[in-house]
Design a protein around this motif. Structure first.
Motif, PDB file in Angstrom:
ATOM      1  N   LEU A 127       0.941  -1.236  -0.233  1.00  0.00           N
ATOM      2  CA  LEU A 127       0.005  -0.224  -0.132  1.00  0.00           C
ATOM      3  C   LEU A 127       0.875   1.271   0.087  1.00  0.00           C
ATOM      4  CD1 LEU A 127      -2.860   0.492  -0.031  1.00  0.00           C
ATOM      5  CD2 LEU A 127      -2.885   1.135   2.407  1.00  0.00           C
ATOM      6  N   PRO A 128       1.078   1.917  -1.126  1.00  0.00           N
ATOM      7  CA  PRO A 128       2.183   2.991  -1.299  1.00  0.00           C
ATOM      8  C   PRO A 128       1.563   4.017  -0.867  1.00  0.00           C
ATOM      9  CG  PRO A 128       1.311   2.293  -3.507  1.00  0.00           C
ATOM     10  CD  PRO A 128       0.584   1.262  -2.350  1.00  0.00           C
ATOM     11  N   THR A 129       0.939   4.156   0.443  1.00  0.00           N
ATOM     12  CA  THR A 129       0.472   5.620   0.833  1.00  0.00           C
ATOM     13  C   THR A 129       0.961   5.680   2.183  1.00  0.00           C
ATOM     14  OG1 THR A 129      -1.536   5.151  -0.453  1.00  0.00           O
ATOM     15  CG2 THR A 129      -1.671   6.915   1.286  1.00  0.00           C
ATOM     16  N   PHE A 130       1.410   6.656   2.436  1.00  0.00           N
ATOM     17  CA  PHE A 130       2.076   6.943   3.788  1.00  0.00           C
ATOM     18  C   PHE A 130       1.780   8.137   4.438  1.00  0.00           C
ATOM     19  CE2 PHE A 130       5.186   7.286   6.975  1.00  0.00           C
ATOM     20  CZ  PHE A 130       5.935   8.200   6.806  1.00  0.00           C
ATOM     21  N   PHE A 131       1.478   8.115   5.503  1.00  0.00           N
ATOM     22  CA  PHE A 131       1.222   9.275   6.489  1.00  0.00           C
ATOM     23  C   PHE A 131       1.823   9.242   7.625  1.00  0.00           C
ATOM     24  CE2 PHE A 131      -2.362  10.148   3.786  1.00  0.00           C
ATOM     25  CZ  PHE A 131      -2.970   9.265   3.399  1.00  0.00           C
ATOM     26  N   ALA A 132       2.856  10.048   8.081  1.00  0.00           N
ATOM     27  CA  ALA A 132       3.547  10.208   8.996  1.00  0.00           C
ATOM     28  C   ALA A 132       3.042   9.856  10.334  1.00  0.00           C
ATOM     29  CB  ALA A 132       4.472  11.221   8.986  1.00  0.00           C
ATOM     30  N   ASN A 133       1.845  10.723  10.747  1.00  0.00           N
ATOM     31  CA  ASN A 133       1.227  10.560  11.902  1.00  0.00           C
ATOM     32  C   ASN A 133      -0.110  10.039  11.584  1.00  0.00           C
ATOM     33  OD1 ASN A 133       3.116  12.313  13.246  1.00  0.00           O
ATOM     34  ND2 ASN A 133       2.394  14.105  12.193  1.00  0.00           N
ATOM     35  N   GLY A 134      -0.236   9.196  10.939  1.00  0.00           N
ATOM     36  CA  GLY A 134      -1.342   8.531  10.719  1.00  0.00           C
ATOM     37  C   GLY A 134      -1.867   7.187  11.290  1.00  0.00           C
ATOM     38  N   THR A 135      -2.517   6.385  10.993  1.00  0.00           N
ATOM     39  CA  THR A 135      -2.638   4.936  11.469  1.00  0.00           C
ATOM     40  C   THR A 135      -2.746   3.766  10.337  1.00  0.00           C
ATOM     41  OG1 THR A 135      -4.841   5.030  11.450  1.00  0.00           O
ATOM     42  CG2 THR A 135      -4.028   5.838  13.448  1.00  0.00           C
TER      43      THR A 135
END
Lengths: 161, 220
Positions: A127-135
């Motif tokens: 899953l090439p989606t990245f959120f630094a402060n996400g879950t």
């Protein structure tokens, strides 16, 4: 190393295992299935039948959410080890990432076990989606069964990079 | 005097005695002098014996230093030979440039929801409709929305093409958006999705892929 120090270290190791990430290598983390949390029991599938003095009770389907520790990278791969007791009772899982405001999310396709009974590994894909402060979470559905459980979730592994 | 007078014996004896005395004197003198020399030599021998270790030490030290110097010279010669040999071998072999350091993998870039939405939109606009799949998938999506979305939610647009579907909705309350996005992320929804919502405006945008497939790769 004193006995006290050994005991302290042993306690820390046990606590770390409980909270649970046993990293096999850098970027790859395997979590025990016991970390997954049940969202609730769906009672719509409960059925009681009286037939020939036979009482059959179906328990509701379960949805469990398995947390993934944020390691600051894209999910390169994710897999779930499950066990199913009945050929028709399939366990299905998917991986979801969200940003910290929960306003953006991305999910992999839902992956299901095959008809084979026993232990199976579900590969959820990258899953090439990245959120630094996400879950990051894995959500699985455990199907209804006439017994206490029709499927078990042993562990899940995530590789980030 | 006549030839008949013999020489006086006494005169010959005196000469002999004189000569003998002289010789004796000279000999004695020689002995004395030699003894002095011996004494001097003896002194020298004694001092030499006393400082013989010093002399020997000095000589030994010289020998040691000389040996060390010789050893150092030999070592220097050996090192020079090694350097020469290495240069000779290096000249005989082609120079291989040092391998360039491996490029440092760039840190993952945090996704930008607006950018991703624009990219998916561009991708969707390039697709044509697959009539064997798109209409049925659109109907399935609408059924899911009707079941899961809260009352008051409105579908602004719903369209499927070759391997993607695009859904635009308006919700009356932010909580309704959260509930719908949770249902999309649950095992109840099979397709891979990208969802962007705005609780302030109540708008939701969702791209979903064909069942079993991931969403198209947006690339760089």
């Amino acid at each position: 190393m004193s006995k006290r120090t050994r005991c302290a270290l042993g306690g820390i190791i046990v606590a770390g295992s409980f909270f649970g990430a046993t990293a096999a290598s850098a970027g790859v983390t395997t979590y025990p299935g016991t970390l997954c949390m049940q969202l609730g029991v769906d009672t719509r599938d409960m059925t009681t039948r009286y037939s020939d003095s036979q009482v059959t009770t179906f328990y509701g389907a379960l949805t469990v959410v398995c947390p993934i520790a944020q390691q600051g990278g894209n999910v390169l791969s994710a897999s779930v080890v499950v066990k199913k007791w009945f050929s028709s009772a399939n366990v299905k899982c998917r991986l979801t990432v969200r940003n910290d405001f929960q306003t953006i999310s991305a999910s992999t396709p839902l992956v299901s076990t095959t008809a084979a009974v026993g232990t199976q590994t579900l590969n959820l894909g990258p899953l090439p989606t990245f959120f630094a402060n996400g879950t990051k979470t894995i959500t699985c559905s455990i199907p209804a069964s006439m017994f206490d459980n029709s499927g078990e979730l042993f562990s899940y592994t995530v590789s980030e990079g | 005097m006549t030839r008949s007078d013999p020489l006086p014996v006494k005169s010959g004896r005196a000469t002999t005695l004189t000569v003998l005395a002289g010789a004796l004197f000279v000999g004695t003198l020689a002995l004395v002098l030699h003894g002095q020399e011996d004494r001097r030599a003896g002194k020298n021998a004694t001092s030499a014996a006393r400082s013989g270790s010093a002399l020997e030490y000095g000589e030994g030290r010289d020998k040691q230093l000389s040996s060390e110097v010789q050893l150092l010279r030999a070592q220097v010669a050996g090192l020079a030979e090694q350097i020469h040999e290495r240069d000779r071998v290096a000249q005989a072999q082609p120079v291989v440039p040092a391998a360039a350091p491996a490029p440092i993998a760039p840190e993952p870039q945090e996704a930008d929801g607006d950018v991703m939405a624009s990219q998916y939109d561009r991708e969707f606009e390039t697709q044509t409709s697959d009539e064997s799949w798109a209409p049925a998938q659109a109907r399935s999506l609408k059924a899911f929305v009707d079941e899961k979305a809260a009352h008051g939610a409105v579908i602004e647009a719903l369209e499927c093409r070759s391997n993607m579907c695009r859904l635009r909705m308006n919700f009356a309350k932010p909580a309704d958006i959260r509930a719908f996005t949770s249902s999309i992320a649950s095992p109840e929804f099979e397709m891979a999705t990208f969802v962007k919502s705005d609780p302030d405006t109540g708008k939701l945008l969702m791209y979903s892929a064909r069942p079993g497939l991931p969403l198209p790769n947006l690339g760089g």
